[in-house]
Write a protein that holds these residues in place. Structure first.
Motif, short mmCIF file in Angstrom:
data_model
loop_
_atom_site.label_atom_id
_atom_site.label_comp_id
_atom_site.label_asym_id
_atom_site.label_seq_id
_atom_site.Cartn_x
_atom_site.Cartn_y
_atom_site.Cartn_z
N UNK A 132 0.69 -1.10 0.12
CA UNK A 132 0.09 -0.12 0.10
C UNK A 132 0.81 1.27 0.09
N UNK A 133 2.08 1.35 -0.09
CA UNK A 133 3.06 2.25 -0.07
C UNK A 133 2.73 3.20 -1.23
N UNK A 134 2.87 4.67 -0.78
CA UNK A 134 2.60 5.78 -1.85
C UNK A 134 4.02 6.65 -1.65
N UNK A 135 5.26 5.66 -1.06
CA UNK A 135 6.40 6.59 -1.08
C UNK A 135 7.57 5.63 -1.60
N UNK A 136 8.71 6.03 -1.69
CA UNK A 136 9.70 5.16 -2.00
C UNK A 136 10.53 4.66 -0.84
N UNK A 137 9.97 4.49 0.26
CA UNK A 137 10.84 3.95 1.53
C UNK A 137 10.74 2.70 1.25
N UNK A 138 12.10 1.97 1.88
CA UNK A 138 12.42 0.48 1.81
C UNK A 138 13.26 0.30 3.03
N UNK A 139 13.14 -1.14 3.37
CA UNK A 139 13.83 -1.69 4.61
C UNK A 139 15.09 -2.64 3.85
N UNK A 140 16.33 -2.46 4.37
CA UNK A 140 17.06 -3.39 4.06
C UNK A 140 17.64 -4.32 5.37
N UNK A 141 17.37 -5.49 5.33
CA UNK A 141 17.91 -6.34 6.61
C UNK A 141 18.37 -7.74 6.20
N UNK A 142 18.75 -8.52 6.94
CA UNK A 142 19.41 -9.59 6.49
C UNK A 142 19.54 -10.66 7.76
N UNK A 143 19.37 -11.89 7.27
CA UNK A 143 19.38 -13.05 8.18
C UNK A 143 20.57 -14.09 7.64
N UNK A 144 21.44 -14.72 8.78
CA UNK A 144 22.53 -15.53 8.36
C UNK A 144 22.30 -16.75 9.25
N UNK A 145 21.94 -17.83 8.73
CA UNK A 145 22.10 -19.05 9.46
C UNK A 145 23.37 -19.77 9.53
N UNK A 146 24.01 -20.08 10.33
CA UNK A 146 25.21 -20.70 10.34
C UNK A 146 25.30 -22.00 11.04
N UNK A 147 26.24 -23.28 10.87
CA UNK A 147 26.52 -24.25 11.53
C UNK A 147 27.86 -24.73 11.46
N UNK A 148 28.33 -25.51 12.49
CA UNK A 148 29.68 -26.63 12.37
C UNK A 148 29.04 -27.85 12.36
N UNK A 149 28.06 -27.99 12.10
CA UNK A 149 27.17 -29.30 12.07
C UNK A 149 26.72 -29.66 13.50
N UNK A 150 27.24 -28.80 14.46
CA UNK A 150 26.64 -29.50 15.75
C UNK A 150 25.87 -28.25 16.61
N UNK A 151 26.73 -27.10 16.36
CA UNK A 151 26.19 -25.97 16.98
C UNK A 151 25.74 -25.01 15.71
N UNK A 152 24.61 -24.13 16.14
CA UNK A 152 23.98 -23.49 15.08
C UNK A 152 23.80 -22.00 15.68
N UNK A 153 24.12 -21.04 14.86
CA UNK A 153 23.89 -19.56 15.30
C UNK A 153 23.07 -19.09 14.23
#
Length: 247
Positions: A132-153
């Protein structure tokens, strides 16, 4: 930069331009453990959610826990409309340079937990618009999933947040504010294991670029194989238009 590299030059996939759309089901080469359960597939949902096992088309967020069996992480769950603007990128990677950077960051934030990343998944919402935006506003964000096969962050990065709410969630089309603001957090799918990042579903969520649990404004990091809440500030987040940080 707060953000890890992303985009077509990183061989990212890009979600279709579709309101409330999602990626295809992504099969991961390495299983990822989230709240004690191992997952082999995921979806990158346009509305600011990475989900395991099921898509999330819902555009108005709800506070966790959502005890409906849906495990997902919500970097910034709100009514994104990438038809109006922005792109949603994702890739699975074992690039040594990126894994070295991830490993260095995790070791800095969690020195008591031995960790060497062997796999990562990077999802980035790049200057995405709201419904419904009438503007040029935008959000920039990121998710990184990572593991060593045992512990996950999971690492959540908030680079530029200009809106909180789509018009169908009672937001103002001219400002992208008001109504039911975006939600950030982690949901296991049961009624006891969850975490809501402070400020979620309040006007203060727009200031998530200034908040952190690892003393890096705009970055939140959690161990998620057996979810641990660490470094959470006790102070309430400041509302928009302040210069204060809480770390």
């Amino acid at each position: 930069s707060l953000l890890y590299p992303y985009g077509l030059d990183q061989h990212d996939h890009k979600n279709p331009k579709l309101d409330d759309g999602t990626s295809k089901e992504v099969s991961m080469a390495t299983p990822f453990t989230f709240y004690g359960k191992e997952h082999q597939t995921l979806y990158v949902n346009n509305n600011g959610v990475i989900s395991f096992g099921t898509r999330v088309h819902q555009y108005t967020p709800e506070p966790f826990p959502l005890a409906d069996g849906r495990p997902f992480v919500a970097p910034y769950w709100g009514d994104v409309d990438n038809v109006l603007g922005g792109d949603v990128f994702y890739r699975e990677t074992t690039d040594p340079q990126l894994l070295a950077r991830v490993t260095q960051n995790i070791n800095e934030y969690f020195p008591a937990t031995p960790f060497t990343a062997t796999w990562a998944f990077v999802a980035t919402w790049d200057h995405v618009a709201y419904y419904g935006s009438t503007t040029t506003k935008g959000n920039t964000f990121q998710a990184i999933l990572t593991t060593d096969t045992k512990v996950s962050f999971i690492i959540l990065n908030y680079w530029d947040i200009q809106w909180t709410t789509g018009a169908a969630s009672d937001g103002d089309p001219e400002t992208g504010l008001g109504g039911t603001p975006a939600h950030a957090g982690f949901n296991s799918g049961d009624d006891t294991h969850y975490f809501n990042i402070p400020g979620s579903e309040t006007d203060a969520i727009i200031n998530i670029t200034k908040t952190s649990n690892v003393n890096v404004p705009g970055r939140w990091v959690f161990q998620v194989d057996d979810f641990k809440v660490t470094g959470i500030p006790t102070e309430a987040p400041k509302l928009a238009d302040t210069n204060n940080c809480w770390l």
